[in-house]
Design a protein around this motif. Structure first.
Motif, PDB file in Angstrom:
ATOM      1  N   ALA A   1       0.832  -1.205   0.000  1.00  9.39           N
ATOM      2  CA  ALA A   1       0.000   0.000   0.000  1.00  9.39           C
ATOM      3  C   ALA A   1       0.865   1.253   0.000  1.00  9.39           C
ATOM      4  O   ALA A   1       0.559   2.240  -0.695  1.00  9.39           O
ATOM      5  CB  ALA A   1      -0.928  -0.007   1.208  1.00  9.39           C
TER       6      ALA A   1
ATOM      7  N   GLU B   1       0.957   4.214  -3.021  1.00 11.74           N
ATOM      8  CA  GLU B   1       0.793   5.656  -2.805  1.00 11.74           C
ATOM      9  C   GLU B   1       2.000   6.430  -3.328  1.00 11.74           C
ATOM     10  O   GLU B   1       1.863   7.506  -3.917  1.00 11.74           O
ATOM     11  CB  GLU B   1       0.588   5.937  -1.317  1.00 11.74           C
TER      12      GLU B   1
ATOM     13  N   ALA C   1      -3.159  -3.507  -7.906  1.00 13.70           N
ATOM     14  CA  ALA C   1      -3.640  -3.004  -6.622  1.00 13.70           C
ATOM     15  C   ALA C   1      -4.431  -1.711  -6.799  1.00 13.70           C
ATOM     16  O   ALA C   1      -5.450  -1.498  -6.137  1.00 13.70           O
ATOM     17  CB  ALA C   1      -2.467  -2.783  -5.674  1.00 13.70           C
ATOM     18  N   PHE C   2      -3.960  -0.845  -7.709  1.00 14.61           N
ATOM     19  CA  PHE C   2      -4.665   0.404  -7.968  1.00 14.61           C
ATOM     20  C   PHE C   2      -6.055   0.128  -8.531  1.00 14.61           C
ATOM     21  O   PHE C   2      -7.049   0.746  -8.124  1.00 14.61           O
ATOM     22  CB  PHE C   2      -3.861   1.258  -8.950  1.00 14.61           C
TER      23      PHE C   2
ATOM     24  N   ARG D   1      -7.920  -2.599  -8.206  1.00 15.62           N
ATOM     25  CA  ARG D   1      -8.778  -3.215  -7.197  1.00 15.62           C
ATOM     26  C   ARG D   1      -9.177  -2.222  -6.121  1.00 15.62           C
ATOM     27  O   ARG D   1     -10.276  -2.295  -5.557  1.00 15.62           O
ATOM     28  CB  ARG D   1      -8.082  -4.442  -6.597  1.00 15.62           C
ATOM     29  N   ARG D   2      -8.309  -1.268  -5.828  1.00 15.95           N
ATOM     30  CA  ARG D   2      -8.669  -0.217  -4.876  1.00 15.95           C
ATOM     31  C   ARG D   2      -9.825   0.608  -5.429  1.00 15.95           C
ATOM     32  O   ARG D   2     -10.737   0.996  -4.694  1.00 15.95           O
ATOM     33  CB  ARG D   2      -7.462   0.677  -4.584  1.00 15.95           C
TER      34      ARG D   2
ATOM     35  N   ARG E   1     -13.045  -1.296  -4.871  1.00 13.37           N
ATOM     36  CA  ARG E   1     -13.526  -1.218  -3.483  1.00 13.37           C
ATOM     37  C   ARG E   1     -14.169   0.136  -3.196  1.00 13.37           C
ATOM     38  O   ARG E   1     -15.194   0.214  -2.511  1.00 13.37           O
ATOM     39  CB  ARG E   1     -12.369  -1.480  -2.509  1.00 13.37           C
TER      40      ARG E   1
END
Length: 226
Positions: free
Chosen positions: A6, A10, A54-55, A57-58, A61
């Protein structure tokens, strides 16, 4: 406390606009977070590709949370789907998404990109309360994946005020899907075609969604979901 992955994500985002989801971005993110190259690679074995995943899937969410907090009771179901797609795109950074589209267009990353789009479609249907337990589980996600993919590509090039052209494009694509669903219903109700397709339709009726994670494809034939 944020995980290493994470933190890397960022730190990577400011670099993505300039360097894309690249090895240079990944190394810069590791340096910015103070992680050693070894620890950064342990958190994201595929480097920037894992960060791009990850970006995405974020974003899914965030869309799920926003959709769950929205009163949809007055909307037709087709409009609920349109609202979900809009929420997904309105919360995204277009340049970062553009860079991601380029990354997932590469042949070696195409399967990962397709899985992410399927995951977005699945997230929308689940949040809207889909309870299908047969072949419709697949057809709903397949058609929405196509609608979402086409809308993203249109959105990336849309310079209209408030992306109005994109939302009109989305409405047209959903209308196309509704026409197809109406055609399927007419085929089933047709006495001649209904008899001809009785066998194939009965076989398709035994198809079940995957048990467990959305990625546990292709699903099962017969039996109960567990």
């Amino acid at each position: 406390m944020a995980t290493a992955a994470a933190r890397l994500l960022e730190a990577a985002l400011p670099h993505v606009t300039f360097d894309g989801w690249s090895e240079a971005t990944f190394r810069a993110a590791a340096a910015d977070t103070g992680l050693s190259p070894e620890l950064a690679r342990a958190a994201c074995p595929r480097g920037a590709l894992d960060l791009a995943v990850a970006f995405h899937r974020r974003g899914d969410r965030a869309m799920e949370a926003a959709l769950a907090a929205t009163d949809l009771s007055a909307l037709r179901f087709r409009d609920r789907i349109a609202r979900a797609v809009r929420l997904r795109l309105e919360g995204a950074d277009r340049e970062v998404v553009r860079r991601g589209a380029a990354l997932f267009a590469l042949p070696q990353n195409a399967a990962t990109g397709a899985a992410l789009i399927w995951g977005t479609a699945d997230a929308i249907w689940r949040t809207l309360g889909d309870s299908s337990d047969d072949i419709n589980w697949y057809t709903k996600r397949a058609t929405l994946s196509a609608v979402y993919s086409a809308t993203v590509l249109f959105w990336l090039g849309d310079e209209s005020a408030g992306h109005a052209a994109t939302w009109e494009f989305l409405d047209r694509r959903i209308e196309d899907v509704m026409r197809f669903e109406k055609f399927k219903a007419q085929v089933r109700e047709n006495p001649v075609l209904g008899r001809i397709l009785e066998g194939p339709l009965k076989a398709l009726g035994r198809v079940r969604p995957p048990a467990g994670a959305p990625w546990d494809l292709p699903g099962r034939i017969g039996g109960d979901r567990t």
